[in-house]
Design an enzyme around this catalytic site. Structure first.
Site, PDB file in Angstrom:
ATOM      1  N   LYS A 107      17.513 -31.086 -11.131  1.00  0.00           N
ATOM      2  CA  LYS A 107      18.402 -29.922 -11.331  1.00  0.00           C
ATOM      3  C   LYS A 107      19.781 -30.141 -11.046  1.00  0.00           C
ATOM      4  O   LYS A 107      20.004 -31.006 -10.102  1.00  0.00           O
ATOM      5  CB  LYS A 107      17.679 -28.770 -10.335  1.00  0.00           C
ATOM      6  CG  LYS A 107      18.264 -27.436 -10.915  1.00  0.00           C
ATOM      7  CD  LYS A 107      17.208 -27.027 -12.124  1.00  0.00           C
ATOM      8  CE  LYS A 107      17.414 -25.579 -12.358  1.00  0.00           C
ATOM      9  NZ  LYS A 107      16.381 -24.998 -13.375  1.00  0.00           N
ATOM     10  N   GLY A 219      16.523  -8.481 -14.597  1.00  0.00           N
ATOM     11  CA  GLY A 219      17.530  -9.568 -14.979  1.00  0.00           C
ATOM     12  C   GLY A 219      17.512  -9.094 -16.511  1.00  0.00           C
ATOM     13  O   GLY A 219      16.478  -8.551 -17.253  1.00  0.00           O
ATOM     14  N   GLY A 221      19.347 -11.629 -18.943  1.00  0.00           N
ATOM     15  CA  GLY A 221      19.940 -12.695 -19.325  1.00  0.00           C
ATOM     16  C   GLY A 221      18.958 -13.044 -20.513  1.00  0.00           C
ATOM     17  O   GLY A 221      18.098 -12.338 -21.171  1.00  0.00           O
ATOM     18  N   ASN A 222      19.197 -14.379 -20.794  1.00  0.00           N
ATOM     19  CA  ASN A 222      18.177 -15.038 -21.734  1.00  0.00           C
ATOM     20  C   ASN A 222      16.855 -14.924 -21.820  1.00  0.00           C
ATOM     21  O   ASN A 222      16.329 -14.580 -22.869  1.00  0.00           O
ATOM     22  CB  ASN A 222      18.754 -16.471 -21.813  1.00  0.00           C
ATOM     23  CG  ASN A 222      17.960 -17.352 -23.016  1.00  0.00           C
ATOM     24  OD1 ASN A 222      17.011 -17.796 -22.679  1.00  0.00           O
ATOM     25  ND2 ASN A 222      18.464 -17.287 -24.111  1.00  0.00           N
TER      26      ASN A 222
HETATM   27  N1  GLU Z   1      16.663 -24.462 -16.917  1.00  0.00           N
HETATM   28  C1  GLU Z   1      15.316 -24.349 -17.394  1.00  0.00           C
HETATM   29  C2  GLU Z   1      14.170 -24.409 -16.578  1.00  0.00           C
HETATM   30  O1  GLU Z   1      14.523 -23.957 -15.178  1.00  0.00           O
HETATM   31  C3  GLU Z   1      14.986 -25.641 -18.449  1.00  0.00           C
HETATM   32  C4  GLU Z   1      15.246 -26.709 -18.017  1.00  0.00           C
HETATM   33  C5  GLU Z   1      15.168 -27.770 -19.524  1.00  0.00           C
HETATM   34  O2  GLU Z   1      15.219 -27.501 -20.636  1.00  0.00           O
HETATM   35  O3  GLU Z   1      15.361 -28.858 -18.943  1.00  0.00           O
HETATM   36  O4  GLU Z   1      13.043 -24.778 -16.564  1.00  0.00           O
END
Ligand code: GLU
Length: 428
Positions: A107, A219, A221-222
Protein backbone atom coordinates in the site's frame (compact mmCIF):
# COMPACT_ATOMS: atom_id res chain seq x y z
CA UNK A 1 -11.08 10.20 11.89
CA UNK A 2 -13.53 9.13 14.54
CA UNK A 3 -11.13 8.04 17.29
CA UNK A 4 -7.76 9.79 17.42
CA UNK A 5 -6.16 7.11 19.60
CA UNK A 6 -7.19 4.33 17.22
CA UNK A 7 -4.26 2.59 15.54
CA UNK A 8 -5.23 0.56 12.45
CA UNK A 9 -1.92 -1.32 12.36
CA UNK A 10 -2.41 -2.52 15.95
CA UNK A 11 -5.92 -3.59 14.90
CA UNK A 12 -4.61 -5.48 11.82
CA UNK A 13 -2.01 -7.19 14.01
CA UNK A 14 -4.62 -8.13 16.63
CA UNK A 15 -6.81 -9.66 13.91
CA UNK A 16 -3.80 -11.59 12.62
CA UNK A 17 -2.79 -12.80 16.11
CA UNK A 18 -6.25 -14.24 16.66
CA UNK A 19 -6.06 -16.24 13.44
CA UNK A 20 -2.43 -17.24 14.08
CA UNK A 21 -3.73 -18.86 17.29
CA UNK A 22 -6.60 -20.61 15.46
CA UNK A 23 -4.08 -21.93 12.90
CA UNK A 24 -1.44 -22.66 15.52
CA UNK A 25 1.25 -20.89 13.47
CA UNK A 26 4.87 -21.22 14.53
CA UNK A 27 6.79 -18.24 15.93
CA UNK A 28 8.84 -17.53 12.79
CA UNK A 29 5.73 -17.41 10.57
CA UNK A 30 4.03 -15.09 13.05
CA UNK A 31 7.08 -12.81 13.19
CA UNK A 32 7.22 -12.74 9.40
CA UNK A 33 3.54 -11.92 8.85
CA UNK A 34 2.96 -9.52 11.78
CA UNK A 35 5.23 -6.89 10.18
CA UNK A 36 5.82 -5.62 6.65
CA UNK A 37 8.77 -7.07 4.73
CA UNK A 38 9.85 -3.58 3.67
CA UNK A 39 8.70 0.00 3.94
CA UNK A 40 9.76 3.27 2.38
CA UNK A 41 9.23 6.76 3.81
CA UNK A 42 10.18 9.76 1.69
CA UNK A 43 9.76 13.45 0.98
CA UNK A 44 8.14 14.76 -2.19
CA UNK A 45 9.16 18.40 -2.75
CA UNK A 46 6.79 20.32 -5.03
CA UNK A 47 6.76 23.80 -6.54
CA UNK A 48 3.23 25.05 -5.97
CA UNK A 49 1.27 27.12 -8.50
CA UNK A 50 1.96 30.33 -6.54
CA UNK A 51 5.73 29.74 -6.86
CA UNK A 52 6.23 28.63 -3.25
CA UNK A 53 7.72 25.23 -2.34
CA UNK A 54 6.02 22.58 -0.26
CA UNK A 55 7.20 19.18 0.90
CA UNK A 56 4.71 16.28 1.06
CA UNK A 57 5.34 13.04 2.94
CA UNK A 58 5.03 9.79 0.95
CA UNK A 59 5.01 6.10 1.89
CA UNK A 60 5.07 2.66 0.30
CA UNK A 61 4.77 -0.43 2.47
CA UNK A 62 5.38 -3.93 1.07
CA UNK A 63 3.86 -6.36 3.52
CA UNK A 64 4.35 -9.73 1.84
CA UNK A 65 5.20 -10.91 -1.68
CA UNK A 66 5.37 -14.68 -1.22
CA UNK A 67 2.43 -15.28 -3.60
CA UNK A 68 3.46 -12.73 -6.24
CA UNK A 69 4.47 -9.10 -6.72
CA UNK A 70 3.11 -6.66 -4.14
CA UNK A 71 -0.21 -5.10 -5.09
CA UNK A 72 -2.17 -2.23 -3.62
CA UNK A 73 -3.40 1.29 -4.06
CA UNK A 74 -2.01 4.71 -3.24
CA UNK A 75 -4.15 6.96 -1.06
CA UNK A 76 -4.09 10.74 -0.98
CA UNK A 77 -5.37 11.69 2.46
CA UNK A 78 -4.62 14.55 4.87
CA UNK A 79 -4.63 12.16 7.84
CA UNK A 80 -2.50 9.45 6.26
CA UNK A 81 0.07 7.90 8.62
CA UNK A 82 2.62 5.14 8.26
CA UNK A 83 0.45 2.96 10.51
CA UNK A 84 -2.62 3.30 8.31
CA UNK A 85 -0.47 2.35 5.31
CA UNK A 86 1.05 -0.63 7.20
CA UNK A 87 -2.41 -1.92 8.09
CA UNK A 88 -3.71 -1.43 4.57
CA UNK A 89 -0.68 -3.23 3.09
CA UNK A 90 -1.30 -6.18 5.40
CA UNK A 91 -4.98 -6.27 4.47
CA UNK A 92 -3.96 -6.31 0.77
CA UNK A 93 -1.97 -9.50 1.40
CA UNK A 94 -5.06 -11.18 2.84
CA UNK A 95 -7.31 -9.70 0.14
CA UNK A 96 -5.27 -11.08 -2.78
CA UNK A 97 -5.05 -14.44 -1.02
CA UNK A 98 -8.78 -14.73 -0.27
CA UNK A 99 -9.67 -14.32 -3.97
CA UNK A 100 -6.68 -16.51 -4.84
CA UNK A 101 -4.88 -14.21 -7.27
CA UNK A 102 -1.09 -14.49 -7.64
CA UNK A 103 -0.21 -11.20 -5.94
CA UNK A 104 1.09 -10.01 -2.58
CA UNK A 105 0.15 -7.06 -0.41
CA UNK A 106 1.40 -3.46 -0.55
CA UNK A 107 0.00 0.00 0.00
CA UNK A 108 1.10 3.57 -0.57
CA UNK A 109 0.08 6.98 0.56
CA UNK A 110 0.77 10.68 0.44
CA UNK A 111 -0.21 13.04 3.23
CA UNK A 112 -2.16 15.61 1.21
CA UNK A 113 -5.67 16.81 0.50
CA UNK A 114 -6.37 16.86 -3.25
CA UNK A 115 -9.41 19.11 -2.63
CA UNK A 116 -6.90 21.92 -2.07
CA UNK A 117 -4.48 21.09 -4.89
CA UNK A 118 -4.63 22.11 -8.55
CA UNK A 119 -4.37 19.45 -11.25
CA UNK A 120 -0.78 20.56 -11.93
CA UNK A 121 0.13 20.23 -8.25
CA UNK A 122 -1.47 16.77 -8.11
CA UNK A 123 0.50 15.75 -11.20
CA UNK A 124 3.73 16.89 -9.52
CA UNK A 125 2.92 14.82 -6.43
CA UNK A 126 2.24 11.74 -8.59
CA UNK A 127 5.49 12.17 -10.50
CA UNK A 128 7.41 12.96 -7.30
CA UNK A 129 6.04 9.82 -5.59
CA UNK A 130 7.27 7.66 -8.49
CA UNK A 131 10.68 9.37 -8.62
CA UNK A 132 11.29 8.52 -4.97
CA UNK A 133 10.35 4.85 -5.25
CA UNK A 134 10.87 3.87 -8.88
CA UNK A 135 13.78 1.46 -8.19
CA UNK A 136 11.71 -0.53 -5.71
CA UNK A 137 8.38 -0.90 -7.51
CA UNK A 138 7.53 -2.20 -11.00
CA UNK A 139 5.67 -4.93 -12.91
CA UNK A 140 7.60 -7.80 -11.30
CA UNK A 141 8.09 -6.20 -7.86
CA UNK A 142 5.18 -4.13 -6.67
CA UNK A 143 2.25 -2.76 -8.69
CA UNK A 144 0.33 0.32 -7.44
CA UNK A 145 -3.33 1.21 -8.15
CA UNK A 146 -5.95 3.85 -7.26
CA UNK A 147 -7.48 4.15 -3.81
CA UNK A 148 -9.02 6.90 -1.66
CA UNK A 149 -8.90 10.20 -3.62
CA UNK A 150 -6.70 8.86 -6.44
CA UNK A 151 -7.99 7.97 -9.91
CA UNK A 152 -7.09 6.83 -13.43
CA UNK A 153 -5.50 10.19 -14.32
CA UNK A 154 -3.17 9.96 -11.32
CA UNK A 155 -2.22 6.42 -12.41
CA UNK A 156 -1.38 7.59 -15.94
CA UNK A 157 0.90 10.38 -14.67
CA UNK A 158 2.64 7.84 -12.45
CA UNK A 159 3.02 5.41 -15.37
CA UNK A 160 4.41 8.16 -17.58
CA UNK A 161 7.00 9.06 -14.95
CA UNK A 162 7.97 5.42 -14.39
CA UNK A 163 8.37 4.87 -18.14
CA UNK A 164 10.48 8.03 -18.46
CA UNK A 165 12.74 6.78 -15.63
CA UNK A 166 13.09 3.27 -17.03
CA UNK A 167 13.28 4.23 -20.70
CA UNK A 168 10.57 1.96 -22.13
CA UNK A 169 6.87 1.09 -22.05
CA UNK A 170 5.83 -0.79 -18.93
CA UNK A 171 2.02 -0.89 -18.77
CA UNK A 172 2.27 -3.59 -16.08
CA UNK A 173 3.77 -1.06 -13.65
CA UNK A 174 0.39 0.20 -12.47
CA UNK A 175 -3.32 -0.69 -12.71
CA UNK A 176 -6.46 1.42 -12.75
CA UNK A 177 -5.16 3.15 -15.87
CA UNK A 178 -7.63 4.94 -18.17
CA UNK A 179 -9.46 2.69 -20.65
CA UNK A 180 -7.64 3.03 -23.99
CA UNK A 181 -4.34 3.63 -22.18
CA UNK A 182 -3.89 0.09 -20.89
CA UNK A 183 -6.82 0.17 -18.47
CA UNK A 184 -9.50 -2.52 -18.25
CA UNK A 185 -13.14 -1.95 -18.94
CA UNK A 186 -15.04 -2.51 -15.72
CA UNK A 187 -12.15 -1.49 -13.41
CA UNK A 188 -14.01 1.62 -12.22
CA UNK A 189 -17.11 -0.40 -11.40
CA UNK A 190 -15.22 -3.41 -10.02
CA UNK A 191 -14.92 -2.65 -6.31
CA UNK A 192 -18.53 -1.52 -5.87
CA UNK A 193 -19.90 -4.33 -8.03
CA UNK A 194 -17.76 -6.84 -6.13
CA UNK A 195 -19.31 -5.68 -2.84
CA UNK A 196 -22.79 -6.34 -4.23
CA UNK A 197 -21.83 -9.74 -5.70
CA UNK A 198 -21.01 -10.80 -2.13
CA UNK A 199 -24.17 -9.15 -0.74
CA UNK A 200 -26.25 -10.97 -3.36
CA UNK A 201 -24.77 -14.32 -2.26
CA UNK A 202 -25.26 -13.50 1.42
CA UNK A 203 -28.91 -12.60 0.80
CA UNK A 204 -29.39 -15.86 -1.07
CA UNK A 205 -27.92 -17.84 1.83
CA UNK A 206 -30.07 -15.95 4.34
CA UNK A 207 -33.18 -16.61 2.26
CA UNK A 208 -33.78 -12.91 1.56
CA UNK A 209 -34.79 -11.32 -1.76
CA UNK A 210 -32.82 -8.22 -2.84
CA UNK A 211 -35.96 -6.48 -4.11
CA UNK A 212 -37.49 -6.67 -0.62
CA UNK A 213 -34.42 -5.13 1.07
CA UNK A 214 -33.17 -1.65 1.93
CA UNK A 215 -29.65 -0.37 2.55
CA UNK A 216 -27.75 2.59 3.96
CA UNK A 217 -24.27 3.57 2.75
CA UNK A 218 -21.44 5.52 4.31
CA UNK A 219 -19.47 7.35 1.62
CA UNK A 220 -20.39 8.41 -1.89
CA UNK A 221 -17.09 7.79 -3.67
CA UNK A 222 -16.27 5.28 -6.36
CA UNK A 223 -17.08 2.20 -4.26
CA UNK A 224 -20.50 3.38 -3.05
CA UNK A 225 -21.65 4.78 -6.38
CA UNK A 226 -21.14 1.53 -8.29
CA UNK A 227 -22.34 -0.62 -5.40
CA UNK A 228 -25.57 1.41 -5.32
CA UNK A 229 -25.91 1.07 -9.10
CA UNK A 230 -25.74 -2.73 -9.02
CA UNK A 231 -27.81 -3.05 -5.85
CA UNK A 232 -30.53 -0.95 -7.52
CA UNK A 233 -30.33 -3.19 -10.60
CA UNK A 234 -30.98 -6.19 -8.34
CA UNK A 235 -34.07 -4.38 -7.09
CA UNK A 236 -32.76 -3.11 -3.73
CA UNK A 237 -33.59 0.34 -2.33
CA UNK A 238 -30.96 2.62 -0.78
CA UNK A 239 -32.58 5.05 1.62
CA UNK A 240 -29.55 6.88 3.01
CA UNK A 241 -26.00 7.85 2.00
CA UNK A 242 -23.52 9.90 3.96
CA UNK A 243 -20.57 11.88 2.61
CA UNK A 244 -17.97 14.50 3.38
CA UNK A 245 -18.84 18.18 2.77
CA UNK A 246 -15.70 20.12 1.83
CA UNK A 247 -17.31 23.52 2.35
CA UNK A 248 -18.47 22.81 5.92
CA UNK A 249 -15.55 20.45 6.70
CA UNK A 250 -17.97 17.89 8.08
CA UNK A 251 -20.08 14.97 6.88
CA UNK A 252 -23.84 14.74 6.41
CA UNK A 253 -26.26 11.93 5.73
CA UNK A 254 -28.78 12.34 2.92
CA UNK A 255 -32.01 10.41 3.29
CA UNK A 256 -34.98 9.74 1.04
CA UNK A 257 -37.20 7.12 2.58
CA UNK A 258 -38.62 5.93 -0.74
CA UNK A 259 -35.11 5.53 -2.16
CA UNK A 260 -32.26 7.82 -3.18
CA UNK A 261 -31.81 8.42 -6.88
CA UNK A 262 -28.21 7.61 -7.86
CA UNK A 263 -28.05 9.64 -11.09
CA UNK A 264 -29.65 12.65 -9.42
CA UNK A 265 -27.06 12.56 -6.59
CA UNK A 266 -24.18 12.04 -9.01
CA UNK A 267 -25.23 15.20 -10.86
CA UNK A 268 -24.85 17.25 -7.68
CA UNK A 269 -21.65 15.65 -6.37
CA UNK A 270 -17.98 16.53 -6.88
CA UNK A 271 -15.33 14.10 -8.12
CA UNK A 272 -14.41 13.13 -4.56
CA UNK A 273 -17.99 12.10 -3.78
CA UNK A 274 -19.09 15.22 -1.88
CA UNK A 275 -22.81 16.03 -2.36
CA UNK A 276 -23.96 19.69 -2.51
CA UNK A 277 -26.38 19.81 0.35
CA UNK A 278 -28.50 22.79 -0.73
CA UNK A 279 -29.20 21.16 -4.06
CA UNK A 280 -29.96 17.87 -2.32
CA UNK A 281 -32.43 19.66 -0.04
CA UNK A 282 -34.15 21.16 -3.10
CA UNK A 283 -34.49 17.65 -4.51
CA UNK A 284 -36.34 16.54 -1.39
CA UNK A 285 -33.55 14.87 0.59
CA UNK A 286 -33.50 15.13 4.37
CA UNK A 287 -30.11 16.46 5.51
CA UNK A 288 -29.16 14.58 8.67
CA UNK A 289 -26.10 14.49 10.92
CA UNK A 290 -23.02 12.57 9.75
CA UNK A 291 -23.74 9.42 11.75
CA UNK A 292 -27.39 9.07 10.78
CA UNK A 293 -26.40 6.53 8.08
CA UNK A 294 -25.65 3.95 10.78
CA UNK A 295 -28.96 4.39 12.65
CA UNK A 296 -31.31 3.66 9.77
CA UNK A 297 -33.92 0.89 9.90
CA UNK A 298 -32.50 -1.00 6.92
CA UNK A 299 -31.49 -4.59 6.16
CA UNK A 300 -27.98 -3.85 4.95
CA UNK A 301 -25.29 -1.39 6.07
CA UNK A 302 -22.41 -0.67 3.71
CA UNK A 303 -19.60 1.40 5.28
CA UNK A 304 -17.61 2.44 2.19
CA UNK A 305 -15.59 5.46 3.27
CA UNK A 306 -12.43 4.94 5.34
CA UNK A 307 -11.19 3.01 8.37
CA UNK A 308 -12.39 3.40 11.99
CA UNK A 309 -15.99 4.42 11.30
CA UNK A 310 -18.05 1.77 13.13
CA UNK A 311 -16.82 2.14 16.69
CA UNK A 312 -17.70 1.15 20.27
CA UNK A 313 -19.55 4.52 20.51
CA UNK A 314 -21.84 4.22 17.52
CA UNK A 315 -22.24 0.43 17.12
CA UNK A 316 -25.11 0.48 19.64
CA UNK A 317 -27.05 2.72 17.26
CA UNK A 318 -27.31 -0.01 14.62
CA UNK A 319 -30.99 -0.86 14.16
CA UNK A 320 -32.42 -4.28 15.09
CA UNK A 321 -33.55 -4.60 11.49
CA UNK A 322 -29.96 -4.80 10.16
CA UNK A 323 -29.09 -8.31 8.95
CA UNK A 324 -25.92 -7.75 6.93
CA UNK A 325 -22.91 -5.44 7.09
CA UNK A 326 -20.79 -5.40 3.93
CA UNK A 327 -17.52 -3.54 4.41
CA UNK A 328 -16.83 -1.62 1.20
CA UNK A 329 -14.04 0.31 2.93
CA UNK A 330 -10.84 -1.15 4.36
CA UNK A 331 -10.92 -1.48 8.15
CA UNK A 332 -14.17 0.45 8.83
CA UNK A 333 -15.00 -1.53 11.99
CA UNK A 334 -12.93 -1.31 15.18
CA UNK A 335 -12.31 -4.56 17.13
CA UNK A 336 -14.67 -3.49 19.98
CA UNK A 337 -17.48 -2.76 17.54
CA UNK A 338 -16.77 -5.97 15.64
CA UNK A 339 -17.17 -8.00 18.82
CA UNK A 340 -20.59 -6.48 19.45
CA UNK A 341 -21.67 -7.06 15.83
CA UNK A 342 -20.59 -10.69 16.14
CA UNK A 343 -22.50 -11.10 19.44
CA UNK A 344 -25.61 -9.58 17.90
CA UNK A 345 -25.46 -12.14 15.11
CA UNK A 346 -25.35 -9.58 12.30
CA UNK A 347 -23.93 -11.25 9.20
CA UNK A 348 -20.54 -9.64 8.45
CA UNK A 349 -18.97 -9.64 5.00
CA UNK A 350 -15.46 -8.50 5.99
CA UNK A 351 -13.58 -5.82 4.11
CA UNK A 352 -10.83 -7.85 2.48
CA UNK A 353 -13.47 -10.19 1.02
CA UNK A 354 -16.25 -7.68 0.28
CA UNK A 355 -14.07 -5.11 -1.46
CA UNK A 356 -11.68 -7.49 -3.24
CA UNK A 357 -13.35 -6.76 -6.60
CA UNK A 358 -11.02 -3.82 -7.25
CA UNK A 359 -7.80 -5.75 -6.97
CA UNK A 360 -9.31 -8.75 -8.77
CA UNK A 361 -10.05 -6.51 -11.73
CA UNK A 362 -6.55 -5.02 -11.41
CA UNK A 363 -5.26 -8.57 -11.84
CA UNK A 364 -7.44 -8.90 -14.98
CA UNK A 365 -5.96 -5.60 -16.17
CA UNK A 366 -2.44 -7.05 -15.76
CA UNK A 367 -3.44 -10.18 -17.67
CA UNK A 368 -4.92 -8.09 -20.51
CA UNK A 369 -1.87 -5.79 -20.55
CA UNK A 370 0.47 -8.76 -20.76
CA UNK A 371 -1.47 -10.22 -23.71
CA UNK A 372 -1.94 -6.76 -25.18
CA UNK A 373 -5.50 -7.89 -25.90
CA UNK A 374 -8.43 -6.33 -24.09
CA UNK A 375 -11.71 -7.98 -23.17
CA UNK A 376 -15.24 -6.61 -23.52
CA UNK A 377 -16.79 -5.17 -20.38
CA UNK A 378 -19.26 -8.06 -19.98
CA UNK A 379 -16.41 -10.54 -20.09
CA UNK A 380 -14.49 -8.63 -17.39
CA UNK A 381 -17.53 -8.30 -15.12
CA UNK A 382 -18.55 -11.92 -15.72
CA UNK A 383 -15.08 -13.15 -14.70
CA UNK A 384 -15.20 -10.80 -11.69
CA UNK A 385 -18.52 -12.28 -10.60
CA UNK A 386 -17.13 -15.82 -10.88
CA UNK A 387 -14.05 -14.96 -8.76
CA UNK A 388 -15.93 -13.00 -6.10
CA UNK A 389 -18.71 -15.56 -5.80
CA UNK A 390 -16.23 -18.44 -5.48
CA UNK A 391 -14.29 -16.56 -2.78
CA UNK A 392 -17.48 -15.68 -0.89
CA UNK A 393 -18.80 -19.27 -1.02
CA UNK A 394 -15.48 -20.72 0.19
CA UNK A 395 -15.47 -18.36 3.18
CA UNK A 396 -19.11 -18.89 4.10
CA UNK A 397 -18.75 -22.69 3.77
CA UNK A 398 -15.77 -22.63 6.14
CA UNK A 399 -17.61 -20.32 8.55
CA UNK A 400 -20.49 -22.78 8.71
CA UNK A 401 -18.31 -25.88 8.91
CA UNK A 402 -16.07 -24.59 11.72
CA UNK A 403 -18.69 -22.29 13.31
CA UNK A 404 -16.49 -19.25 12.75
CA UNK A 405 -17.37 -15.58 12.42
CA UNK A 406 -17.14 -14.64 8.72
CA UNK A 407 -14.13 -12.35 9.34
CA UNK A 408 -12.26 -15.16 11.09
CA UNK A 409 -13.15 -17.66 8.35
CA UNK A 410 -11.84 -15.28 5.67
CA UNK A 411 -8.66 -14.80 7.69
CA UNK A 412 -8.17 -18.55 8.13
CA UNK A 413 -8.29 -19.05 4.34
CA UNK A 414 -5.99 -16.12 3.54
CA UNK A 415 -3.43 -16.55 6.27
CA UNK A 416 -3.06 -20.27 5.63
CA UNK A 417 -2.50 -19.66 1.90
CA UNK A 418 0.14 -17.00 2.60
CA UNK A 419 1.82 -19.00 5.40
CA UNK A 420 2.00 -22.00 3.07
CA UNK A 421 3.60 -19.92 0.30
CA UNK A 422 6.23 -18.63 2.77
CA UNK A 423 6.91 -22.18 3.92
CA UNK A 424 7.10 -23.55 0.37
CA UNK A 425 9.64 -20.87 -0.53
CA UNK A 426 11.74 -21.88 2.45
CA UNK A 427 11.35 -18.54 4.26
CA UNK A 428 10.12 -20.00 7.54
N1 GLU B 1 -7.11 0.13 -3.69
C1 GLU B 1 -7.90 -1.04 -3.93
C2 GLU B 1 -7.98 -1.90 -2.69
O1 GLU B 1 -7.89 -1.44 -1.57
C3 GLU B 1 -7.41 -1.78 -5.15
C4 GLU B 1 -5.98 -2.20 -5.12
C5 GLU B 1 -5.45 -2.68 -6.45
O2 GLU B 1 -6.18 -2.69 -7.42
O3 GLU B 1 -4.27 -3.02 -6.48
O4 GLU B 1 -8.25 -3.06 -2.78
Amino acid sequence: MADKSFNPFAMAQAQFDKVADILNLDTATRDLLRYPMREYHFNIPIRMDDGSFKVFRGFRVQHNDSRGPGKGGIRFHPQETIDTVRALAMWMTWKCAVVDIPLGGSKGGVVCDPHNLSMREQEQICRGWVRQISRDVGPVKDVPAPDVMTNAQHMLWMLDEFEAQHNGKFPGFITGKPVGMGGSLGRTEATGYGVIFTVREALRELGMHPEETTASFQGFGNVSQYAIQLYNQLGGTVICVSCWDQEDQTSYSFRKKDGVNLEELQKISDKFGGIQKNKARDLGYEILPAEAWIEQDVDILVPSAIENQVTAENVTKISKQVKIIAEGANGPTTPEADKIIHERGIFMIPDFLANAGGVTCSYFEQVQSNMNYFWEKDEVLGKLDVKMTAAYLAVSALARKRELYMRDAAYVISVSRVAQACKDRGWV
